[in-house]
Design a protein around this motif. Structure first.
Motif, PDB file in Angstrom:
ATOM      1  N   ALA A  94      33.210  52.372  35.187  1.00  0.00           N
ATOM      2  CA  ALA A  94      34.054  51.578  35.914  1.00  0.00           C
ATOM      3  C   ALA A  94      34.027  51.653  36.772  1.00  0.00           C
ATOM      4  O   ALA A  94      34.068  50.825  37.982  1.00  0.00           O
ATOM      5  CB  ALA A  94      35.321  51.232  35.090  1.00  0.00           C
ATOM      6  N   ASN A  98      32.592  49.498  40.384  1.00  0.00           N
ATOM      7  CA  ASN A  98      33.804  48.708  41.274  1.00  0.00           C
ATOM      8  C   ASN A  98      33.397  48.730  42.394  1.00  0.00           C
ATOM      9  O   ASN A  98      33.210  47.812  43.649  1.00  0.00           O
ATOM     10  CB  ASN A  98      34.975  48.578  40.882  1.00  0.00           C
ATOM     11  CG  ASN A  98      35.454  48.251  40.064  1.00  0.00           C
ATOM     12  OD1 ASN A  98      35.225  47.517  39.255  1.00  0.00           O
ATOM     13  ND2 ASN A  98      36.631  48.561  39.070  1.00  0.00           N
ATOM     14  N   HIS A 101      29.996  46.958  43.927  1.00  0.00           N
ATOM     15  CA  HIS A 101      30.565  45.310  43.906  1.00  0.00           C
ATOM     16  C   HIS A 101      29.987  44.529  42.774  1.00  0.00           C
ATOM     17  O   HIS A 101      28.954  43.512  43.443  1.00  0.00           O
ATOM     18  CB  HIS A 101      30.697  44.735  45.181  1.00  0.00           C
ATOM     19  CG  HIS A 101      31.408  45.289  46.180  1.00  0.00           C
ATOM     20  ND1 HIS A 101      32.704  45.277  45.635  1.00  0.00           N
ATOM     21  CD2 HIS A 101      31.602  46.662  46.770  1.00  0.00           C
ATOM     22  CE1 HIS A 101      33.823  45.986  47.008  1.00  0.00           C
ATOM     23  NE2 HIS A 101      32.755  46.506  47.332  1.00  0.00           N
ATOM     24  N   LYS A 121      38.492  46.784  33.342  1.00  0.00           N
ATOM     25  CA  LYS A 121      38.529  47.411  34.610  1.00  0.00           C
ATOM     26  C   LYS A 121      38.005  47.227  35.387  1.00  0.00           C
ATOM     27  O   LYS A 121      38.173  47.895  36.370  1.00  0.00           O
ATOM     28  CB  LYS A 121      38.758  49.593  33.649  1.00  0.00           C
ATOM     29  CG  LYS A 121      39.362  49.681  32.936  1.00  0.00           C
ATOM     30  CD  LYS A 121      40.453  50.041  33.336  1.00  0.00           C
ATOM     31  CE  LYS A 121      41.667  50.476  32.442  1.00  0.00           C
ATOM     32  NZ  LYS A 121      42.565  50.829  32.224  1.00  0.00           N
ATOM     33  N   VAL A 122      36.863  46.169  35.626  1.00  0.00           N
ATOM     34  CA  VAL A 122      36.123  46.157  36.323  1.00  0.00           C
ATOM     35  C   VAL A 122      35.925  44.595  37.117  1.00  0.00           C
ATOM     36  O   VAL A 122      37.291  43.960  36.524  1.00  0.00           O
ATOM     37  CB  VAL A 122      34.635  46.064  36.182  1.00  0.00           C
ATOM     38  CG1 VAL A 122      34.252  47.761  35.289  1.00  0.00           C
ATOM     39  CG2 VAL A 122      33.835  45.263  34.901  1.00  0.00           C
ATOM     40  N   ARG A 123      36.128  44.687  37.830  1.00  0.00           N
ATOM     41  CA  ARG A 123      36.298  42.934  38.704  1.00  0.00           C
ATOM     42  C   ARG A 123      35.019  42.596  38.802  1.00  0.00           C
ATOM     43  O   ARG A 123      34.536  42.104  40.019  1.00  0.00           O
ATOM     44  CB  ARG A 123      37.049  43.836  40.276  1.00  0.00           C
ATOM     45  CG  ARG A 123      37.897  44.459  40.562  1.00  0.00           C
ATOM     46  CD  ARG A 123      38.857  44.525  41.957  1.00  0.00           C
ATOM     47  NE  ARG A 123      37.849  45.628  42.872  1.00  0.00           N
ATOM     48  CZ  ARG A 123      38.470  46.500  42.842  1.00  0.00           C
ATOM     49  NH1 ARG A 123      39.200  47.515  41.835  1.00  0.00           N
ATOM     50  NH2 ARG A 123      37.364  46.820  43.234  1.00  0.00           N
ATOM     51  N   CYS A 124      34.957  42.180  37.949  1.00  0.00           N
ATOM     52  CA  CYS A 124      33.102  41.122  37.525  1.00  0.00           C
ATOM     53  C   CYS A 124      33.209  40.961  36.533  1.00  0.00           C
ATOM     54  O   CYS A 124      33.949  40.593  35.938  1.00  0.00           O
ATOM     55  CB  CYS A 124      31.753  41.719  37.589  1.00  0.00           C
ATOM     56  SG  CYS A 124      31.432  43.332  36.536  1.00  0.00           S
TER      57      CYS A 124
END
Ligand code: NCD
Length: 318
Positions: A94, A98, A101, A121-124
């Motif tokens: 993860a 990140n 992106h 845990k990821v920003r997507c």
């Protein structure tokens, strides 16, 4: 449009209106996919990463095609089954992701719950392409779209899900979805492949296939998931086919216009007779594949809209 979710991790958190929103948009994408020029730009500029920790042919290809048709940059990460270790490894994955992106992450994993963990845990936006025996939401959605188009509705139908229920995330996601849309679901299979207490889910359970198929509108067959079995769940494949394989004689117990479904890959002569699978008057197995691309386009489109909206809000709030 009511769809407001950040991820598509399962059918469980979806409301009937969410399901309808995905299917309605998918209908539009079916039309687009039948044109010569199949491009739209709903995902233009976005990066989609497909991470399959378990082998897949049609699901991965379907997600890849869906992303490309909507203009995303699509990358397939080759994840060897042997590289799966512990939760720690997944967290490291993860972190690595990140740093790249991504906007959309499509994950298949052999452990139930692993995709949910990654999503935290990821920003997507994360889409579950199958986690262990837990859920396979886009499969249930593509099945729902296939049924809705073939039967003209997705409520008050009698639907039989047959075979290896115990090992099947497809069965689980489907029974959740079909129940939410107010259908009558029957599960048919040998007691060794039927989880306990399924009646609590509001379904009827049968071990006699002829009895279970009586007057159903939809016959959904499942693959015998040998890779998930560690012991003798069936006496032999021949015996299994004899009792639970879908052939013309057993199908005759269903309604005359009942449709036959299978998520693929099929074991011909084990859970289904090849002739039934190929009968274009009964089998909608090819339609399921076609609907799969459209449903994945719709799901990623809706998630990307929410992602953009959330990011815009974050910028305003900063
Ligand atoms: C299903 C899966 O992987 O859960 N296949 C698929 O996605 N088309 C069912 C199966 O493997 O039998």
């Amino acid at each position: 449009m009511t769809f407001s979710h950040a991820h598509l991790l399962g059918i469980e958190p979806l409301a009937p209106a969410d399901i309808t929103a995905i299917l309605d948009l998918a209908d539009e994408y079916v039309a687009l996919n039948r044109r010569d020029v199949k491009h739209a730009d709903a995902l233009k500029g976005l990066t989609q990463i497909n991470m399959f920790f378990e082998n897949s042919t049609r699901t991965q290809a379907s997600f890849e095609l869906a992303g490309k048709r909507l203009g995303a940059d699509v990358m397939n990460m080759a994840m060897q089954a042997s590289s799966i270790k512990k939760g720690e490894t997944l967290i490291d994955t993860a972190m690595t992701l990140n740093a790249m992106h991504p906007d959309l992450l499509v994950v298949r994993h052999p452990h139930s719950g692993a995709v949910d963990l990654l999503a935290q845990k990821v920003r997507c936006a994360v889409l579950n392409a199958g986690d262990g025996r837990h859920e396979h939401p886009t499969q249930a959605l593509l099945d729902a779209l296939t049924i809705r188009r073939a039967k003209g509705r997705l409520h008050r139908l009698n639907i039989a899900i047959c075979g290896d229920i115990a090992h099947s995330r497809v069965a689980r996601s489907n029974l959740l979805l079909l129940g939410k849309m107010e259908n009558r679901v029957r599960l048919i299979g040998p007691p060794t492949l039927m989880p306990a207490q399924m009646q609590d889910f509001g379904v009827e359970v049968y071990d006699d296939m002829r009895e279970g198929l009586k007057d159903v509108d939809v016959v959904m067959m499942l693959r015998l998931q040998k890779e998930r079995m560690d012991g003798g769940f069936i006496p032999s494949e021949r015996e299994y086919y004899h009792r639970y394989g879908l052939d013309g004689e057993k199908l005759a117990y269903a309604k005359e216009d009942a449709i036959v479904m299978h998520p693929g890959p099929m074991n011909r002569g084990v859970e289904i007779d090849g002739e039934i699978a190929d009968d274009i008057n009964r089998s909608v197995i090819q339609d399921q594949v076609e609907m799969g691309v459209a449903v994945r386009m719709a799901a990623m489109d809706l998630l990307a809209r929410n992602l953009r909206a959330r990011r815009a809000e974050a910028v305003e709030g900063a």
